[in-house]
Design a protein around this motif. Structure first.
Motif: not given
Length: 364
Positions: A341-353
């Protein structure tokens, strides 16, 4: 000692109050007229630094006890109740010659449902053994390797006439990053059908198709989850349930706002639709070289790389980097699906939540 305990209690209380305090966006309007195509998230973004907290913005207002009933043309006015910002609804009423209220169309949703509607009824994550045991398409009446709407296909099971079926293609198998345990099997809806003739080999007519179906694709009864509500109340994901992005719905390396991803947490971890996570990526590892200078990952020599593996004295981990937020909209036993719903930088697999923090206000 009592004074120390009192000070600690007051400090904790202040932190808890501040954590639950809404922060209004600089330059916010005093009112807003709802437009066709708006979402609750969009409207809150005009007023709040953190728009996923819109339920609190009008949750205490009896006039908007059910935000699902906000319509295009309604005027929302910002007021303060006990020092807290709230939105007050002033209904926009059109009157005909006889003074009756005219219909204004449907209520606005929390988010743009068109973005996730396909995934509410298509992609699922199931137990691999369950999927393996399902009946499958053997062939079809039409001499073709691909089967589409109105085709008759043959299923290797005795199925009751009239039963509605979903046809699924096998997707990816998701594994736990730490243990390599199976989290589930992705299955992708390709068509729907109805049984027209029963027997050891049953006949099924395909009633719709999202993509071509082939021999080997599995069939299962249509489940009630296809009728699930698409109305979401965002709320912070639970504390102490760190998660990871395990897959991207699209076959690409990086995604951004309004794209769909899979998480490695689900029902068994008390994840629910509407849960909001902040997305982070591990900070860079910096090594101090022989000259006492910091060296980034990209500039390391072979010696620096070896040093990073065997020594802790001259190795520093930079803080994790904030990338955005996502909201869960579909939950399975061990996994779930979410929309960024919002991103400042690209999101990838293995990013932490992680559970959203009050400092995660950029990129909204």
């Amino acid at each position: 000692m009592k004074r120390i305990f009192l000070l600690a209690f007051l400090t904790l209380s202040t932190l808890l109050v501040n954590a639950d305090t809404l922060t209004l966006k600089s330059g916010h309007p005093d009112s807003y007229i709802v437009k066709k195509g708006d979402t609750l998230w969009d409207i809150s973004a005009f007023f709040l630094d953190d728009p996923w907290r819109w339920p609190k913005l009008w949750g205490a207002n009896p006039q908007i006890a059910n935000p699902h009933l906000i319509y295009p043309g309604d005027r929302l006015t910002l007021v303060f109740i006990d020092g807290e910002p709230r939105l007050v609804l002033k209904q926009h009423i059109k009157k005909g010659p006889e003074g009756r209220i005219s219909a204004k169309g449907g209520p606005i949703p929390a988010i743009d449902l068109a973005l996730i509607q396909p995934y509410l009824v298509q992609n699922r994550v199931v137990d691999p053994e369950w999927f393996e045991g399902l009946p499958m398409i053997l062939d079809g009446e039409r001499n073709s390797r691909h089967h589409v709407m109105n085709d008759i296909v043959y299923i290797n099971a005795n199925l009751p006439v009239g039963q509605k079926l979903a046809v699924y293609q096998e997707g990816r198998e998701f594994l736990d990053k730490e243990t390599s345990d199976t989290l589930g099997q992705e299955i992708i809806l390709t068509a729907s059908g109805r049984v027209t003739e029963s027997g050891d080999i049953s006949k099924v007519q395909l009633l719709s198709n999202l993509r071509e179906s082939k021999a080997g694709f599995k069939v299962a009864p249509v489940e009630d989850e296809a009728l699930m509500s698409a109305y979401f109340i965002p709320k912070a994901a639970p504390e102490g349930v760190p998660a990871n992005v395990i897959a991207i719905e699209k076959d690409i390396r990086e995604v951004g706002k309004l794209d769909i991803v899979y998480l490695d947490k689900g029902e068994q971890d008390n994840i629910e639709t509407g849960h909001v996570f902040s997305i982070y990526r591990n900070g860079e590892q910096i090594v101090i070289n022989g000259d006492g200078m910091p060296v980034s990952t990209l500039e390391r020599s072979a010696y620096d790389r070896m040093k990073a593996k065997v020594s802790d004295d001259d190795v520093y981990m930079m803080p994790d980097v904030y990338h955005g937020k996502l909201m869960v909209f579909k939950v399975f036993e061990k996994t779930s699906m979410a929309i960024i719903v919002a991103n400042e930088r690209p999101v990838r697999v293995d990013d932490k939540l992680v559970t959203p923090k009050s400092t995660d206000l950029r990129g909204e």
